[in-house]
Design a protein around this motif. Structure first.
Motif, PDB file in Angstrom:
ATOM      1  N   SER A  88       0.821  -1.209   0.000  1.00 13.01           N
ATOM      2  CA  SER A  88       0.000   0.000   0.000  1.00 13.01           C
ATOM      3  C   SER A  88       0.855   1.259   0.000  1.00 13.01           C
ATOM      4  O   SER A  88       0.456   2.292  -0.544  1.00 13.01           O
ATOM      5  CB  SER A  88      -0.926   0.009   1.218  1.00 13.01           C
ATOM      6  N   LEU A  89       2.034   1.175   0.622  1.00 15.23           N
ATOM      7  CA  LEU A  89       2.931   2.335   0.622  1.00 15.23           C
ATOM      8  C   LEU A  89       3.367   2.686  -0.787  1.00 15.23           C
ATOM      9  O   LEU A  89       3.487   3.861  -1.141  1.00 15.23           O
ATOM     10  CB  LEU A  89       4.160   2.059   1.495  1.00 15.23           C
ATOM     11  N   TYR A  90       3.591   1.666  -1.588  1.00 20.81           N
ATOM     12  CA  TYR A  90       4.044   1.885  -2.959  1.00 20.81           C
ATOM     13  C   TYR A  90       2.928   2.451  -3.854  1.00 20.81           C
ATOM     14  O   TYR A  90       3.206   3.039  -4.887  1.00 20.81           O
ATOM     15  CB  TYR A  90       4.615   0.596  -3.552  1.00 20.81           C
ATOM     16  N   GLU A  91       1.703   2.269  -3.434  1.00 19.89           N
ATOM     17  CA  GLU A  91       0.580   2.862  -4.157  1.00 19.89           C
ATOM     18  C   GLU A  91       0.412   4.334  -3.792  1.00 19.89           C
ATOM     19  O   GLU A  91      -0.071   5.125  -4.592  1.00 19.89           O
ATOM     20  CB  GLU A  91      -0.706   2.095  -3.859  1.00 19.89           C
ATOM     21  N   ALA A  92       0.824   4.694  -2.574  1.00 16.55           N
ATOM     22  CA  ALA A  92       0.615   6.059  -2.088  1.00 16.55           C
ATOM     23  C   ALA A  92       1.830   6.972  -2.298  1.00 16.55           C
ATOM     24  O   ALA A  92       1.672   8.184  -2.369  1.00 16.55           O
ATOM     25  CB  ALA A  92       0.254   6.018  -0.604  1.00 16.55           C
ATOM     26  N   PHE A  93       3.034   6.388  -2.362  1.00 15.76           N
ATOM     27  CA  PHE A  93       4.261   7.182  -2.456  1.00 15.76           C
ATOM     28  C   PHE A  93       5.115   6.681  -3.613  1.00 15.76           C
ATOM     29  O   PHE A  93       4.947   5.561  -4.070  1.00 15.76           O
ATOM     30  CB  PHE A  93       5.075   7.073  -1.156  1.00 15.76           C
ATOM     31  N   GLN A 132      10.559   6.696  -1.612  1.00 12.40           N
ATOM     32  CA  GLN A 132       9.986   7.113  -0.331  1.00 12.40           C
ATOM     33  C   GLN A 132       9.242   5.955   0.326  1.00 12.40           C
ATOM     34  O   GLN A 132       9.316   5.769   1.543  1.00 12.40           O
ATOM     35  CB  GLN A 132       9.059   8.309  -0.536  1.00 12.40           C
ATOM     36  N   ALA A 133       8.530   5.165  -0.458  1.00 12.75           N
ATOM     37  CA  ALA A 133       7.811   4.007   0.081  1.00 12.75           C
ATOM     38  C   ALA A 133       8.787   3.024   0.720  1.00 12.75           C
ATOM     39  O   ALA A 133       8.544   2.506   1.809  1.00 12.75           O
ATOM     40  CB  ALA A 133       7.008   3.318  -1.020  1.00 12.75           C
ATOM     41  N   PHE A 134       9.914   2.774   0.053  1.00 11.84           N
ATOM     42  CA  PHE A 134      10.915   1.858   0.594  1.00 11.84           C
ATOM     43  C   PHE A 134      11.475   2.399   1.908  1.00 11.84           C
ATOM     44  O   PHE A 134      11.614   1.655   2.889  1.00 11.84           O
ATOM     45  CB  PHE A 134      12.048   1.640  -0.413  1.00 11.84           C
ATOM     46  N   ALA A 135      11.788   3.699   1.942  1.00 10.40           N
ATOM     47  CA  ALA A 135      12.333   4.312   3.161  1.00 10.40           C
ATOM     48  C   ALA A 135      11.336   4.201   4.316  1.00 10.40           C
ATOM     49  O   ALA A 135      11.714   3.893   5.450  1.00 10.40           O
ATOM     50  CB  ALA A 135      12.699   5.771   2.896  1.00 10.40           C
ATOM     51  N   LEU A 136      10.068   4.438   4.034  1.00 15.24           N
ATOM     52  CA  LEU A 136       9.048   4.306   5.073  1.00 15.24           C
ATOM     53  C   LEU A 136       8.925   2.859   5.537  1.00 15.24           C
ATOM     54  O   LEU A 136       8.833   2.588   6.734  1.00 15.24           O
ATOM     55  CB  LEU A 136       7.697   4.804   4.551  1.00 15.24           C
ATOM     56  N   ALA A 137       8.919   1.938   4.601  1.00 19.86           N
ATOM     57  CA  ALA A 137       8.783   0.518   4.939  1.00 19.86           C
ATOM     58  C   ALA A 137       9.921   0.050   5.838  1.00 19.86           C
ATOM     59  O   ALA A 137       9.715  -0.774   6.734  1.00 19.86           O
ATOM     60  CB  ALA A 137       8.724  -0.321   3.660  1.00 19.86           C
ATOM     61  N   GLN A 138      11.124   0.578   5.619  1.00 14.88           N
ATOM     62  CA  GLN A 138      12.279   0.184   6.431  1.00 14.88           C
ATOM     63  C   GLN A 138      12.144   0.656   7.869  1.00 14.88           C
ATOM     64  O   GLN A 138      12.728   0.075   8.769  1.00 14.88           O
ATOM     65  CB  GLN A 138      13.572   0.734   5.821  1.00 14.88           C
TER      66      GLN A 138
END
Length: 115
Positions: free
Chosen positions: A23-28, A32-38
């Motif tokens: 879902s992060l990759y759909e929103a960002f 940025q999605a990878f950085a948030l996921a980490q």
């Protein structure tokens, strides 16, 4: 972002099938999605747990019983919330589930093993 300096963000979420890292990759954008996921430390609620339902019930009651009007300032809000919390805690009420295991066996019979 609310916590830009936090090394880890603890996220408690239910087991809804849309609640995934994807879902992060759909929103960002992907970087940025990878950085948030980490930074995320994800804790899922139990699949058949009821504490989340209880929290939702209490938040709904709070909204209806205390926050159903305009409150002009933070001090008044804190006073109102404290009074509501004191009254609710004094009641020591419990959640009375109306959907019983027997009801589930009838309504969700297709999920139960056949004897």
């Amino acid at each position: 972002m609310d916590y830009p300096d936090a090394k880890t963000v603890v996220l408690v979420m239910d087991n809804l099938n849309t609640h995934t890292i994807a879902s992060l990759y759909e929103a960002f954008e992907s970087g940025q999605a990878f950085a948030l996921a980490q930074r995320l430390e994800i804790h899922h609620t139990p699949k058949h747990g009821s504490w989340l339902n209880i929290a939702e019930i209490e938040l709904s009651a709070l909204s209806r019983q205390c926050l159903d009007r305009r409150i002009g300032d933070l001090d008044t809000l804190n006073t109102e919330l404290a009074a509501w919390q004191h009254a609710i805690n004094a009641e020591q009420r419990q959640v009375r589930w109306q959907f019983t295991a027997d009801d589930a066996r009838v309504k969700l019979h297709h999920l139960y093993p056949k004897s």
